[in-house]
Scaffold this active site. Structure first.
Site, PDB file in Angstrom:
ATOM      1  N   GLU A 240      33.484 -44.076  -5.557  1.00 55.78           N
ATOM      2  CA  GLU A 240      32.423 -44.265  -5.276  1.00 55.78           C
ATOM      3  C   GLU A 240      31.534 -44.131  -4.573  1.00 55.78           C
ATOM      4  O   GLU A 240      30.627 -44.733  -2.999  1.00 55.78           O
ATOM      5  CB  GLU A 240      32.011 -45.872  -5.503  1.00 55.78           C
ATOM      6  CG  GLU A 240      33.317 -46.953  -6.386  1.00 55.78           C
ATOM      7  CD  GLU A 240      32.720 -46.428  -7.791  1.00 55.78           C
ATOM      8  OE1 GLU A 240      31.202 -46.145  -7.595  1.00 55.78           O
ATOM      9  OE2 GLU A 240      33.112 -46.848  -8.655  1.00 55.78           O
ATOM     10  N   VAL A 241      31.717 -42.800  -4.414  1.00 54.06           N
ATOM     11  CA  VAL A 241      31.138 -41.907  -3.505  1.00 54.06           C
ATOM     12  C   VAL A 241      29.339 -41.174  -4.058  1.00 54.06           C
ATOM     13  O   VAL A 241      28.412 -40.384  -2.877  1.00 54.06           O
ATOM     14  CB  VAL A 241      31.912 -41.061  -2.510  1.00 54.06           C
ATOM     15  CG1 VAL A 241      32.539 -41.686  -1.526  1.00 54.06           C
ATOM     16  CG2 VAL A 241      31.446 -40.086  -3.149  1.00 54.06           C
TER      17      VAL A 241
ATOM     18  N   THR B 159      29.181 -38.463  -9.343  1.00 56.40           N
ATOM     19  CA  THR B 159      28.266 -38.073 -10.902  1.00 56.40           C
ATOM     20  C   THR B 159      26.906 -38.046 -10.459  1.00 56.40           C
ATOM     21  O   THR B 159      26.152 -37.050 -11.143  1.00 56.40           O
ATOM     22  CB  THR B 159      28.733 -39.153 -12.072  1.00 56.40           C
ATOM     23  OG1 THR B 159      30.319 -39.353 -11.430  1.00 56.40           O
ATOM     24  CG2 THR B 159      27.716 -38.470 -12.718  1.00 56.40           C
ATOM     25  N   TYR B 160      26.405 -39.007  -9.598  1.00 57.15           N
ATOM     26  CA  TYR B 160      24.831 -38.765  -9.641  1.00 57.15           C
ATOM     27  C   TYR B 160      24.551 -37.696  -8.854  1.00 57.15           C
ATOM     28  O   TYR B 160      23.663 -36.923  -9.098  1.00 57.15           O
ATOM     29  CB  TYR B 160      24.288 -40.056  -8.359  1.00 57.15           C
ATOM     30  CG  TYR B 160      23.095 -39.963  -7.977  1.00 57.15           C
ATOM     31  CD1 TYR B 160      22.179 -40.529  -9.168  1.00 57.15           C
ATOM     32  CD2 TYR B 160      22.524 -39.156  -7.378  1.00 57.15           C
ATOM     33  CE1 TYR B 160      20.244 -40.610  -9.062  1.00 57.15           C
ATOM     34  CE2 TYR B 160      21.175 -39.023  -6.759  1.00 57.15           C
ATOM     35  CZ  TYR B 160      20.262 -39.931  -7.698  1.00 57.15           C
ATOM     36  OH  TYR B 160      18.810 -40.116  -7.721  1.00 57.15           O
TER      37      TYR B 160
ATOM     38  N   LYS C  82      34.380 -32.109 -16.844  1.00 54.69           N
ATOM     39  CA  LYS C  82      34.921 -33.610 -16.340  1.00 54.69           C
ATOM     40  C   LYS C  82      35.993 -33.613 -17.344  1.00 54.69           C
ATOM     41  O   LYS C  82      36.428 -34.726 -18.033  1.00 54.69           O
ATOM     42  CB  LYS C  82      34.158 -34.555 -16.056  1.00 54.69           C
ATOM     43  CG  LYS C  82      34.991 -35.938 -16.169  1.00 54.69           C
ATOM     44  CD  LYS C  82      34.165 -37.431 -15.892  1.00 54.69           C
ATOM     45  CE  LYS C  82      35.077 -38.542 -14.473  1.00 54.69           C
ATOM     46  NZ  LYS C  82      34.850 -37.898 -13.378  1.00 54.69           N
TER      47      LYS C  82
ATOM     48  N   SER D 121      39.033 -42.274 -16.797  1.00 53.51           N
ATOM     49  CA  SER D 121      39.577 -43.612 -16.751  1.00 53.51           C
ATOM     50  C   SER D 121      37.926 -44.469 -16.372  1.00 53.51           C
ATOM     51  O   SER D 121      37.610 -44.170 -16.134  1.00 53.51           O
ATOM     52  CB  SER D 121      40.568 -43.842 -15.701  1.00 53.51           C
ATOM     53  OG  SER D 121      40.047 -43.641 -13.976  1.00 53.51           O
TER      54      SER D 121
ATOM     55  N   ASP E 242      30.056 -41.774 -16.714  1.00 56.65           N
ATOM     56  CA  ASP E 242      29.548 -40.071 -16.138  1.00 56.65           C
ATOM     57  C   ASP E 242      29.422 -39.402 -17.318  1.00 56.65           C
ATOM     58  O   ASP E 242      29.238 -38.592 -16.841  1.00 56.65           O
ATOM     59  CB  ASP E 242      31.148 -40.492 -14.962  1.00 56.65           C
ATOM     60  CG  ASP E 242      31.016 -41.410 -14.192  1.00 56.65           C
ATOM     61  OD1 ASP E 242      29.703 -41.749 -13.930  1.00 56.65           O
ATOM     62  OD2 ASP E 242      31.931 -41.651 -13.109  1.00 56.65           O
TER      63      ASP E 242
ATOM     64  N   ALA F  64      38.148 -36.342 -10.224  1.00 56.93           N
ATOM     65  CA  ALA F  64      38.713 -38.401 -10.273  1.00 56.93           C
ATOM     66  C   ALA F  64      38.798 -38.381  -9.286  1.00 56.93           C
ATOM     67  O   ALA F  64      39.874 -38.336  -8.687  1.00 56.93           O
ATOM     68  CB  ALA F  64      39.095 -38.552 -11.689  1.00 56.93           C
TER      69      ALA F  64
ATOM     70  N   ASN G 226      25.432 -38.268   0.764  1.00 56.80           N
ATOM     71  CA  ASN G 226      24.417 -38.631  -0.459  1.00 56.80           C
ATOM     72  C   ASN G 226      24.604 -40.290   0.636  1.00 56.80           C
ATOM     73  O   ASN G 226      25.067 -41.030   0.331  1.00 56.80           O
ATOM     74  CB  ASN G 226      25.508 -39.095  -1.573  1.00 56.80           C
ATOM     75  CG  ASN G 226      24.982 -39.695  -2.122  1.00 56.80           C
ATOM     76  OD1 ASN G 226      23.436 -39.559  -2.389  1.00 56.80           O
ATOM     77  ND2 ASN G 226      25.427 -40.855  -2.912  1.00 56.80           N
TER      78      ASN G 226
END
Length: 256
Positions: free
Chosen positions: A13-14, A17-18, A38, A42, A56, A120, A187
């Site tokens: 969660e950093v 993907t964005y 990718k 999961s 994602d 991942a 980010n």
């Protein structure tokens, strides 16, 4: 020959993907043909037609202009919001490590100038029963070298308090494992950033040898690519940019 970038994070969660999607869009604007891979996901969802899909993976696929197929982007999908090997075990199966590696080959057949590979979780998170993300990246680098492709590691880190420790510890561990990080993307996760956001860039340049190649400076904002961010302010000393960051800058610089 294709330039391969394995994108990983300092943790989950950093914003991997964005940041990857924004980099893909920037590269396409520069005239690059971009593939996206990718290897496993999961925490997947189920469509109305009963097919599994990864949010994602679809985000990356759309950013790249929907090349090949979504199945080629992410061939292994598991439901539980756990690490891939644990999510697979919940279903009585396991992640296919050979398939993780072999799935890259179809993106390296001459159709693309650049292939972005998103791991991942963090760099030292498990990706299958036998490998951490860094092990897969090293396997891909060895394969790429045999086939004439370069592979570089990009690290995404959150622009918040604690990022210095996260980046320094991750980069030193990566170097010790034999695959140094080639570039850092910082980010901004939200618009209520703590006070450290004012100094994180400067402090990272002082304490860490990883070249800062790009940043997202506001939540949901554009990717800002730097052309000399690691040059020291005093004395006119040269930048500490590595081959990987120089190549990344070349890929994301508008062609005249």
């Amino acid at each position: 020959m294709a330039s391969l970038y394995f994108v990983t994070g300092t943790g989950t969660e950093v914003g991997k993907t964005y940041c990857t999607a924004r980099a893909v869009e920037r590269m396409r604007e520069c005239g690059q043909r971009v593939g996206i891979y990718k290897p496993v996901a999961s925490g997947c969802e189920v469509r109305a037609d009963g097919e599994r899909y990864s949010v994602d993976a679809e985000t990356l696929w759309q950013a790249a202009g929907r090349p090949k197929s979504l199945q080629a982007v992410c061939p292994q999908l598991f439901m539980a919001p756990l690490s891939p090997p644990r999510a697979a075990a919940e279903e009585g199966t396991q992640v296919d490590s050979q398939r993780l590696r072999d799935g890259l080959a179809i993106w390296c057949q001459g159709d693309f100038d650049v292939v972005m590979i998103e791991g991942a979780g963090g760099l030292f998170s498990p990706i299958c029963d036998d490998w951490l993300n860094i092990d897969l990246a090293m396997e891909m680098k060895r394969w790429g070298q045999r086939e004439g492709h370069s592979l570089h590691l990009l690290l995404v880190a959150p622009d918040q308090l604690g990022v210095l420790h996260q980046v320094i510890s991750t980069s030193r561990a990566a170097e010790s494992a034999g695959l140094p990080i080639g570039g850092l993307i910082l980010n901004r996760l939200d618009d209520t950033a703590d006070a450290s956001a004012q100094t994180n860039t400067k402090d990272l340049l002082q304490w860490c040898g990883v070249p800062l190649v790009a940043s997202v400076e506001q939540s949901g904002g554009p990717l800002c690519v730097f052309s000399g961010v690691n040059a020291r302010e005093a004395g006119g000393e040269t930048s500490r940019e590595t081959e990987a960051s120089v190549e990344f800058l070349a890929q994301t610089s508008f062609r005249r």
